[in-house]
Motif scaffolding. Structure first.
Motif, PDB file in Angstrom:
ATOM      1  N   GLY A   1       0.813  -1.214   0.000  1.00 27.00           N
ATOM      2  CA  GLY A   1       0.000   0.000   0.000  1.00 27.00           C
ATOM      3  C   GLY A   1       0.845   1.262   0.000  1.00 27.00           C
ATOM      4  N   ASN A   2       1.894   1.280   0.819  1.00 26.91           N
ATOM      5  CA  ASN A   2       2.782   2.445   0.836  1.00 26.91           C
ATOM      6  C   ASN A   2       3.549   2.578  -0.463  1.00 26.91           C
ATOM      7  N   LEU A   3       3.873   1.471  -1.089  1.00 27.85           N
ATOM      8  CA  LEU A   3       4.538   1.528  -2.386  1.00 27.85           C
ATOM      9  C   LEU A   3       3.617   2.142  -3.433  1.00 27.85           C
ATOM     10  N   MET A   4       2.334   1.771  -3.406  1.00 29.81           N
ATOM     11  CA  MET A   4       1.365   2.345  -4.352  1.00 29.81           C
ATOM     12  C   MET A   4       1.132   3.835  -4.074  1.00 29.81           C
ATOM     13  N   LEU A   5       1.083   4.209  -2.799  1.00 28.22           N
ATOM     14  CA  LEU A   5       0.930   5.629  -2.467  1.00 28.22           C
ATOM     15  C   LEU A   5       2.141   6.433  -2.929  1.00 28.22           C
ATOM     16  N   GLY A   6       3.319   5.856  -2.795  1.00 28.76           N
ATOM     17  CA  GLY A   6       4.533   6.519  -3.280  1.00 28.76           C
ATOM     18  C   GLY A   6       4.520   6.668  -4.785  1.00 28.76           C
ATOM     19  N   LEU A   7       4.024   5.653  -5.482  1.00 24.42           N
ATOM     20  CA  LEU A   7       3.910   5.737  -6.939  1.00 24.42           C
ATOM     21  C   LEU A   7       2.925   6.827  -7.332  1.00 24.42           C
TER      22      LEU A   7
ATOM     23  N   GLN B   1       8.822  15.208  -0.995  1.00 22.87           N
ATOM     24  CA  GLN B   1       9.017  14.643   0.337  1.00 22.87           C
ATOM     25  C   GLN B   1       7.903  13.662   0.688  1.00 22.87           C
ATOM     26  N   LEU B   2       6.724  13.851   0.105  1.00 21.66           N
ATOM     27  CA  LEU B   2       5.616  12.934   0.341  1.00 21.66           C
ATOM     28  C   LEU B   2       5.945  11.559  -0.232  1.00 21.66           C
ATOM     29  N   MET B   3       6.499  11.538  -1.443  1.00 21.16           N
ATOM     30  CA  MET B   3       6.892  10.271  -2.049  1.00 21.16           C
ATOM     31  C   MET B   3       7.994   9.611  -1.219  1.00 21.16           C
ATOM     32  N   SER B   4       8.927  10.393  -0.777  1.00 24.39           N
ATOM     33  CA  SER B   4      10.025   9.873   0.031  1.00 24.39           C
ATOM     34  C   SER B   4       9.521   9.289   1.345  1.00 24.39           C
ATOM     35  N   ARG B   5       8.503   9.900   1.929  1.00 25.84           N
ATOM     36  CA  ARG B   5       7.931   9.402   3.178  1.00 25.84           C
ATOM     37  C   ARG B   5       7.287   8.036   2.974  1.00 25.84           C
ATOM     38  N   TYR B   6       6.522   7.890   1.878  1.00 27.48           N
ATOM     39  CA  TYR B   6       5.873   6.610   1.604  1.00 27.48           C
ATOM     40  C   TYR B   6       6.895   5.507   1.321  1.00 27.48           C
ATOM     41  N   ILE B   7       7.913   5.846   0.565  1.00 28.66           N
ATOM     42  CA  ILE B   7       8.944   4.847   0.256  1.00 28.66           C
ATOM     43  C   ILE B   7       9.734   4.488   1.516  1.00 28.66           C
TER      44      ILE B   7
ATOM     45  N   MET C   1       4.529  10.127  -6.861  1.00 31.92           N
ATOM     46  CA  MET C   1       5.551  10.377  -7.866  1.00 31.92           C
ATOM     47  C   MET C   1       4.916  10.780  -9.195  1.00 31.92           C
ATOM     48  N   LEU C   2       3.840  10.102  -9.578  1.00 29.10           N
ATOM     49  CA  LEU C   2       3.204  10.388 -10.855  1.00 29.10           C
ATOM     50  C   LEU C   2       2.458  11.715 -10.858  1.00 29.10           C
ATOM     51  N   SER C   3       1.929  12.127  -9.709  1.00 25.34           N
ATOM     52  CA  SER C   3       1.204  13.390  -9.658  1.00 25.34           C
ATOM     53  C   SER C   3       2.149  14.578  -9.493  1.00 25.34           C
ATOM     54  N   ARG C   4       3.401  14.298  -9.233  1.00 26.06           N
ATOM     55  CA  ARG C   4       4.447  15.322  -9.069  1.00 26.06           C
ATOM     56  C   ARG C   4       4.082  16.349  -8.009  1.00 26.06           C
ATOM     57  N   ARG C   5       3.505  15.849  -6.938  1.00 25.02           N
ATOM     58  CA  ARG C   5       3.208  16.728  -5.802  1.00 25.02           C
ATOM     59  C   ARG C   5       4.497  17.001  -5.056  1.00 25.02           C
ATOM     60  N   ASP C   6       4.413  16.963  -3.782  1.00 26.06           N
ATOM     61  CA  ASP C   6       5.570  17.201  -2.923  1.00 26.06           C
ATOM     62  C   ASP C   6       6.523  16.009  -2.994  1.00 26.06           C
TER      63      ASP C   6
END
Length: 68
Positions: free
Chosen positions: A16-22, A32-38, A25-30
């Motif tokens: 689930g966290n991997l999918m949230l990180g994806l 740091q948000l992607m980094s937190r999920y990963i 990443m694809l929405s190009r938001r923050d």
């Protein structure tokens, strides 16, 4: 049985966290948000690995015998 259920739940949390990180990443938001999920996914993997090592060391899980 409870131990195996815990491992499966941790695996689902990891995926689930991997999918949230994806998604982040694809929405190009923050970034740091992607980094937190990963990072959370990595922690779940470490917890699973430590639980498996502990279960093997205590005899809760028994590995299959090698054929031969």
């Amino acid at each position: 049985m409870l131990f195996k259920l815990l491992i499966v739940l941790l695996l689902f949390c990891m995926i689930g966290n991997l999918m949230l990180g994806l998604g982040a990443m694809l929405s190009r938001r923050d970034p740091q948000l992607m980094s937190r999920y990963i990072g959370r996914r990595l922690w779940f993997a470490v917890i699973i690995l430590l639980l498996l090592i502990l279960a093997l060391a205590t005899g809760l899980l028994v590995p299959n015998a090698t054929p031969g």
